[in-house]
Design a protein around this motif. Structure first.
Motif, mmCIF file in Angstrom:
data_model
loop_
_atom_site.group_PDB
_atom_site.id
_atom_site.type_symbol
_atom_site.label_atom_id
_atom_site.label_comp_id
_atom_site.label_asym_id
_atom_site.label_seq_id
_atom_site.Cartn_x
_atom_site.Cartn_y
_atom_site.Cartn_z
ATOM 1 N N ALA A 1 0.837 -1.205 0.000
ATOM 2 C CA ALA A 1 0.000 0.000 0.000
ATOM 3 C C ALA A 1 0.871 1.254 0.000
ATOM 4 N N THR B 1 -1.589 3.665 -1.967
ATOM 5 C CA THR B 1 -3.002 3.321 -1.892
ATOM 6 C C THR B 1 -3.287 2.751 -0.498
ATOM 7 N N SER B 2 -4.478 2.190 -0.308
ATOM 8 C CA SER B 2 -4.850 1.642 1.001
ATOM 9 C C SER B 2 -4.660 0.125 1.024
ATOM 10 N N THR B 3 -4.542 -0.428 2.227
ATOM 11 C CA THR B 3 -4.435 -1.883 2.347
ATOM 12 C C THR B 3 -5.709 -2.560 1.870
ATOM 13 N N THR B 4 -6.853 -1.906 2.038
ATOM 14 C CA THR B 4 -8.109 -2.461 1.529
ATOM 15 C C THR B 4 -8.050 -2.615 0.012
#
Length: 349
Positions: free
Chosen positions: A186, A191-194
């Motif tokens: 991420a 970006t996000s871990t999701t």
């Protein structure tokens, strides 16, 4: 495949003195720092881009970016992670401009007989290329790590990667092949871990649908090395000698043969045998060959007789995919330019 170039593998921490010299403009010190990682970074570029030539360009560009931006590396994370961030972002930029690489099977149905007219190279298409895997066997890595390095560049896996969007391709390689965590990825991809976990799930689903359940490394480990050489040499001898019966005896019933950059391809032993007899065995001059390896798989470098040159000239790198002790796929990468990457001679007398 998560230990191919595992983030847990030994990586000597860069000395502060080395970093200080690099920041003072010492190119030799920079080369010393990145040298242990260049082999795996190049393989990563090939997996991302599907072309050795693109991988060469990407790695050169990435290292130049790294050199220019090293002042931003504060040493709190690993140099390896920082270099993979730069290299991955470079590959993603190239993908936006060039798109994915393909094989003839991506164009449409197979031909049921030899195509003698109209099967001309499609030069405007970005074709998947072969990968010279010799360097992957070098270095102090364990036999298991070397095994997984070869597995990660197998044709079926790299071809499947080309069907993924760039971000999914990067996430899958960084997580499953290179061993980075979702949190690290991420940060690397901003970006996000999701988003990372979502992209990883989608990428795994696509790749699972396209890659055979058994890898070539698993298949080859079940076969004695001498027997593998016998199969590969038998195929090359049969083709060069015009022995169609010997060739057919080595093939599976559902064998495929494709020849990028030619768009037509063949599926099934009848169609493959017809092509082999109609074209390379009867319409081509004499052949010579060298046994080699590509994409972690056995391969043959074929040379075609050129009377004007007075020698046999580089023609194709044919990669063999085995199922049991028979050949299930033949992928012939046509073009003398491939031989340079393999360190092979351009001609044989």
């Amino acid at each position: 495949m998560s230990e191919v170039f595992s983030a847990r593998s030994a990586e000597p921490a860069p000395e502060n003195a080395d970093l200080a010299r690099v920041r003072d403009g010492d190119e030799t010190a920079f080369a010393h720092l990145v040298a242990p990682l260049q082999r795996e970074l190049h393989a990563h570029c090939y997996q991302m881009l599907g072309s050795t030539h693109d991988a060469d360009d990407a790695l050169q560009d990435a290292l130049l970016r790294a050199w220019r931006g090293l002042a931003r590396f504060e040493g709190r994370g690993s140099l390896r992670s920082w270099l993979y961030t730069t290299t991955t972002r470079t590959c993603l930029d190239i993908l936006k401009a060039r798109g994915r690489r393909v094989l003839p099977v991506d164009f449409g149905p197979s031909s049921d007989h030899a195509v003698l007219d109209g099967n001309v190279p499609l030069t405007e298409v970005g074709w998947l290329g072969p990968y010279a895997d010799t360097d992957l066997m070098d270095g102090p890595a364990s036999p298991h790590a070397r095994y997984e390095r070869r597995e990660a560049v197998e044709l079926a896996f790299v071809a499947a990667l080309q069907h993924l969007p760039g971000n999914q391709r990067a996430v899958l390689l960084l997580f499953d092949v290179l061993g980075f965590s979702a949190v690290e990825i991420a940060a690397m991809m901003d970006t996000s871990t999701t988003s990372v976990n979502s992209a990883l799930a989608r990428a795994r689903k696509t790749v699972k649908e396209k890659v055979p359940p058994r890898t070539q490394q698993q298949t080859l480990r079940k076969i004695d090395d001498a027997r593998v050489r016998e199969i590969v040499g038998g195929y090359a001898d049969a083709l060069a000698g015009g022995d169609i019966d010997a060739l057919v005896a080595l093939l599976t019933e559902d064998v495929t043969w494709s020849m990028p950059p030619l768009p037509h391809w063949y599926h099934g032993i009848t169609a493959v045998a017809d092509f082999a007899w109609q074209v390379p065995m009867t319409r081509c001059p004499t052949w010579r060959y060298l046994l080699t390896s590509a994409n972690g798989q056995p391969a043959v470098a074929f040379y075609l007789r050129d009377d004007a040159a007075g020698s046999h000239v580089a023609w194709s790198i044919t990669v063999l995919t085995l199922r049991g002790e028979r050949i299930a796929e033949l992928t012939s990468f046509l073009g003398a330019e491939h031989f340079v990457c393999f360190g092979l001679p351009a001609r044989l007398s």
